[in-house]
Design a protein around this motif. Structure first.
Motif, PDB file in Angstrom:
ATOM      1  N   MET A   1       0.561  -1.350   0.021  1.00  0.00           N
ATOM      2  CA  MET A   1       0.070  -0.454   0.456  1.00  0.00           C
ATOM      3  C   MET A   1       1.146   0.880  -0.074  1.00  0.00           C
ATOM      4  SD  MET A   1      -2.702   0.960   2.390  1.00  0.00           S
ATOM      5  CE  MET A   1      -4.644   2.174   2.335  1.00  0.00           C
ATOM      6  N   ARG A   2       0.042   2.380  -0.483  1.00  0.00           N
ATOM      7  CA  ARG A   2       0.989   3.509  -0.835  1.00  0.00           C
ATOM      8  C   ARG A   2       0.033   4.565  -0.146  1.00  0.00           C
ATOM      9  NH1 ARG A   2       2.999   1.118  -5.262  1.00  0.00           N
ATOM     10  NH2 ARG A   2       5.306   0.409  -5.107  1.00  0.00           N
ATOM     11  N   ILE A   3       0.677   5.563   0.379  1.00  0.00           N
ATOM     12  CA  ILE A   3       0.366   6.936   0.730  1.00  0.00           C
ATOM     13  C   ILE A   3       0.721   8.027   0.020  1.00  0.00           C
ATOM     14  CG2 ILE A   3      -0.446   7.877   3.139  1.00  0.00           C
ATOM     15  CD1 ILE A   3      -1.296   5.505   4.246  1.00  0.00           C
ATOM     16  N   VAL A   4       0.319   8.723  -0.523  1.00  0.00           N
ATOM     17  CA  VAL A   4       0.895  10.256  -0.913  1.00  0.00           C
ATOM     18  C   VAL A   4       0.498  11.474   0.125  1.00  0.00           C
ATOM     19  CG1 VAL A   4       1.058  12.306  -2.988  1.00  0.00           C
ATOM     20  CG2 VAL A   4       1.459   9.088  -3.367  1.00  0.00           C
ATOM     21  N   VAL A   5       0.901  11.830   0.759  1.00  0.00           N
ATOM     22  CA  VAL A   5       0.947  13.235   1.133  1.00  0.00           C
ATOM     23  C   VAL A   5       1.496  14.335   0.463  1.00  0.00           C
ATOM     24  CG1 VAL A   5       2.581  12.935   3.155  1.00  0.00           C
ATOM     25  CG2 VAL A   5       0.688  14.173   3.355  1.00  0.00           C
ATOM     26  N   GLY A   6       1.288  16.068   1.036  1.00  0.00           N
ATOM     27  CA  GLY A   6       1.937  16.801   0.388  1.00  0.00           C
ATOM     28  C   GLY A   6       2.872  17.159   1.547  1.00  0.00           C
ATOM     29  N   PHE A   7       3.949  18.282   1.428  1.00  0.00           N
ATOM     30  CA  PHE A   7       4.535  18.344   2.070  1.00  0.00           C
ATOM     31  C   PHE A   7       4.469  20.146   2.584  1.00  0.00           C
ATOM     32  CE2 PHE A   7       9.191  20.591   3.956  1.00  0.00           C
ATOM     33  CZ  PHE A   7       8.642  20.257   4.937  1.00  0.00           C
ATOM     34  N   LEU A   8       3.985  20.752   3.636  1.00  0.00           N
ATOM     35  CA  LEU A   8       3.656  22.445   3.480  1.00  0.00           C
ATOM     36  C   LEU A   8       3.846  22.746   4.425  1.00  0.00           C
ATOM     37  CD1 LEU A   8      -0.260  22.565   1.507  1.00  0.00           C
ATOM     38  CD2 LEU A   8       2.196  23.330   0.742  1.00  0.00           C
ATOM     39  N   ARG A   9       4.777  23.898   4.807  1.00  0.00           N
ATOM     40  CA  ARG A   9       4.749  24.231   6.389  1.00  0.00           C
ATOM     41  C   ARG A   9       3.795  24.669   7.169  1.00  0.00           C
ATOM     42  NH1 ARG A   9       9.596  27.431   5.599  1.00  0.00           N
ATOM     43  NH2 ARG A   9       9.881  28.138   7.472  1.00  0.00           N
ATOM     44  N   SER A  10       2.857  24.984   6.588  1.00  0.00           N
ATOM     45  CA  SER A  10       1.726  26.023   7.219  1.00  0.00           C
ATOM     46  C   SER A  10       0.908  24.503   8.159  1.00  0.00           C
ATOM     47  CB  SER A  10       0.436  25.517   6.227  1.00  0.00           C
ATOM     48  OG  SER A  10      -0.185  24.242   5.853  1.00  0.00           O
ATOM     49  N   PRO A  11      -0.058  24.827   9.275  1.00  0.00           N
ATOM     50  CA  PRO A  11      -0.978  24.136  10.042  1.00  0.00           C
ATOM     51  C   PRO A  11      -0.932  23.027   9.663  1.00  0.00           C
ATOM     52  CG  PRO A  11      -1.292  26.631  10.475  1.00  0.00           C
ATOM     53  CD  PRO A  11      -0.031  26.356   9.161  1.00  0.00           C
ATOM     54  N   GLU A  12      -2.037  22.984   8.067  1.00  0.00           N
ATOM     55  CA  GLU A  12      -2.660  22.223   7.160  1.00  0.00           C
ATOM     56  C   GLU A  12      -1.620  21.172   6.896  1.00  0.00           C
ATOM     57  OE1 GLU A  12      -4.755  26.192   7.524  1.00  0.00           O
ATOM     58  OE2 GLU A  12      -2.365  25.611   7.168  1.00  0.00           O
ATOM     59  N   GLY A  13      -0.349  21.689   6.439  1.00  0.00           N
ATOM     60  CA  GLY A  13       0.502  20.515   5.494  1.00  0.00           C
ATOM     61  C   GLY A  13       0.982  19.792   7.190  1.00  0.00           C
ATOM     62  N   ARG A  14       1.052  20.794   8.021  1.00  0.00           N
ATOM     63  CA  ARG A  14       1.776  19.573   9.492  1.00  0.00           C
ATOM     64  C   ARG A  14       0.756  18.647   9.509  1.00  0.00           C
ATOM     65  NH1 ARG A  14       6.405  22.279  10.294  1.00  0.00           N
ATOM     66  NH2 ARG A  14       5.907  24.637  10.456  1.00  0.00           N
ATOM     67  N   ALA A  15      -0.661  19.181   9.997  1.00  0.00           N
ATOM     68  CA  ALA A  15      -1.570  18.333  10.185  1.00  0.00           C
ATOM     69  C   ALA A  15      -1.471  16.799   8.909  1.00  0.00           C
ATOM     70  CB  ALA A  15      -3.202  18.848  10.518  1.00  0.00           C
ATOM     71  N   ALA A  16      -2.109  17.093   8.074  1.00  0.00           N
ATOM     72  CA  ALA A  16      -1.691  16.269   7.088  1.00  0.00           C
ATOM     73  C   ALA A  16      -1.000  15.338   6.674  1.00  0.00           C
ATOM     74  CB  ALA A  16      -1.952  17.293   5.546  1.00  0.00           C
ATOM     75  N   LEU A  17       0.472  15.306   7.717  1.00  0.00           N
ATOM     76  CA  LEU A  17       0.936  14.867   7.137  1.00  0.00           C
ATOM     77  C   LEU A  17       1.710  14.183   8.530  1.00  0.00           C
ATOM     78  CD1 LEU A  17       4.479  13.604   6.609  1.00  0.00           C
ATOM     79  CD2 LEU A  17       5.664  16.083   7.749  1.00  0.00           C
ATOM     80  N   GLN A  18       1.128  14.654   9.754  1.00  0.00           N
ATOM     81  CA  GLN A  18       0.880  14.101  10.949  1.00  0.00           C
ATOM     82  C   GLN A  18       0.212  12.870  10.652  1.00  0.00           C
ATOM     83  OE1 GLN A  18      -0.135  16.030  14.509  1.00  0.00           O
ATOM     84  NE2 GLN A  18      -0.588  14.398  15.732  1.00  0.00           N
ATOM     85  N   ARG A  19      -1.338  12.929  10.326  1.00  0.00           N
ATOM     86  CA  ARG A  19      -2.192  11.427   9.545  1.00  0.00           C
ATOM     87  C   ARG A  19      -1.617  10.944   8.936  1.00  0.00           C
ATOM     88  NH1 ARG A  19      -7.532  11.197  11.055  1.00  0.00           N
ATOM     89  NH2 ARG A  19      -7.562   8.854  10.319  1.00  0.00           N
ATOM     90  N   ALA A  20      -0.487  11.749   7.819  1.00  0.00           N
ATOM     91  CA  ALA A  20      -0.772  10.288   6.794  1.00  0.00           C
ATOM     92  C   ALA A  20       0.447   9.242   7.161  1.00  0.00           C
ATOM     93  CB  ALA A  20       0.526  11.082   5.838  1.00  0.00           C
ATOM     94  N   VAL A  21       1.352   9.989   8.547  1.00  0.00           N
ATOM     95  CA  VAL A  21       2.557   9.010   9.454  1.00  0.00           C
ATOM     96  C   VAL A  21       1.745   7.574   9.673  1.00  0.00           C
ATOM     97  CG1 VAL A  21       4.316   8.986  10.958  1.00  0.00           C
ATOM     98  CG2 VAL A  21       4.539  10.656   9.681  1.00  0.00           C
ATOM     99  N   GLU A  22       0.247   9.121  10.686  1.00  0.00           N
ATOM    100  CA  GLU A  22      -0.035   7.482  11.567  1.00  0.00           C
ATOM    101  C   GLU A  22      -1.056   6.422  10.253  1.00  0.00           C
ATOM    102  OE1 GLU A  22      -3.047  10.555  13.270  1.00  0.00           O
ATOM    103  OE2 GLU A  22      -1.543  11.389  14.705  1.00  0.00           O
ATOM    104  N   GLU A  23      -1.016   7.145   9.137  1.00  0.00           N
ATOM    105  CA  GLU A  23      -2.415   5.853   8.526  1.00  0.00           C
ATOM    106  C   GLU A  23      -1.099   5.060   8.073  1.00  0.00           C
ATOM    107  OE1 GLU A  23      -5.449   5.656   7.732  1.00  0.00           O
ATOM    108  OE2 GLU A  23      -5.949   6.848   8.709  1.00  0.00           O
ATOM    109  N   ALA A  24       0.173   6.026   7.874  1.00  0.00           N
ATOM    110  CA  ALA A  24       1.241   4.438   7.375  1.00  0.00           C
ATOM    111  C   ALA A  24       1.546   3.393   8.042  1.00  0.00           C
ATOM    112  CB  ALA A  24       2.527   5.410   6.627  1.00  0.00           C
ATOM    113  N   ARG A  25       1.593   4.129   9.847  1.00  0.00           N
ATOM    114  CA  ARG A  25       1.864   2.903  10.354  1.00  0.00           C
ATOM    115  C   ARG A  25       0.630   2.321  11.035  1.00  0.00           C
ATOM    116  NH1 ARG A  25       3.723   7.516  14.797  1.00  0.00           N
ATOM    117  NH2 ARG A  25       5.837   7.613  13.732  1.00  0.00           N
TER     118      ARG A  25
END
Length: 137
Positions: A1-25
């Motif tokens: 399985m592959r999960i794609v997330v964009g990298f942005l330094r905004s609060p929204e970008g950080r929230a998406a990255l955090q959730r993507a890491v959780e989903e990957a785990r």
């Protein structure tokens, strides 16, 4: 399985990255983190350096946490949503994770061009997350 997330330094970008890491785990998935610069004279050199430094810290963090990942950085003139959608398609992604900004009532009429384009054009499911509300003083 592959999960794609964009990298942005905004609060929204950080929230998406955090959730993507959780989903990957959770799913024992590979995480593809995409950072997209349009390039050209509009790009601020200090901003580019700051993004790259944070991108390197992210790589160290993901490696130390044992998450399977690949980082992709593009400077090819595309809008970030175009690069994210292309990577998701090329890599046959199973999920895209994006961050959404909180909007005023008028702003809710238009979701936001990047998020809207991803939601409407993605060939796979899209998980949209919001950043937490800032704490009031």
């Amino acid at each position: 399985m592959r999960i794609v997330v964009g990298f942005l330094r905004s609060p929204e970008g950080r929230a998406a990255l955090q959730r993507a890491v959780e989903e990957a785990r959770l799913r024992d998935a590979e995480l593809l983190v995409v950072h997209s610069f349009r390039g050209g004279p509009r790009e601020n050199e200090a901003e580019i350096v700051a993004y790259r430094e944070e991108f390197e810290r992210l790589e160290q963090q993901l490696a130390s946490e044992g998450v399977r990942y690949r980082l992709r950085e593009y400077v090819r003139g595309n809008a970030p949503d175009e690069d994210l959608l292309q990577v998701a398609k090329d890599e046959d992604a199973d999920l895209i994770v994006i961050g959404l900004r909180r909007r005023s009532p008028v702003g809710k009429l238009v979701l936001g061009s990047n998020a809207q384009d991803i939601l409407l054009q993605a060939d796979c499911p899209v998980l949209a997350v919001k950043a937490s509300e800032p704490a009031e003083a």
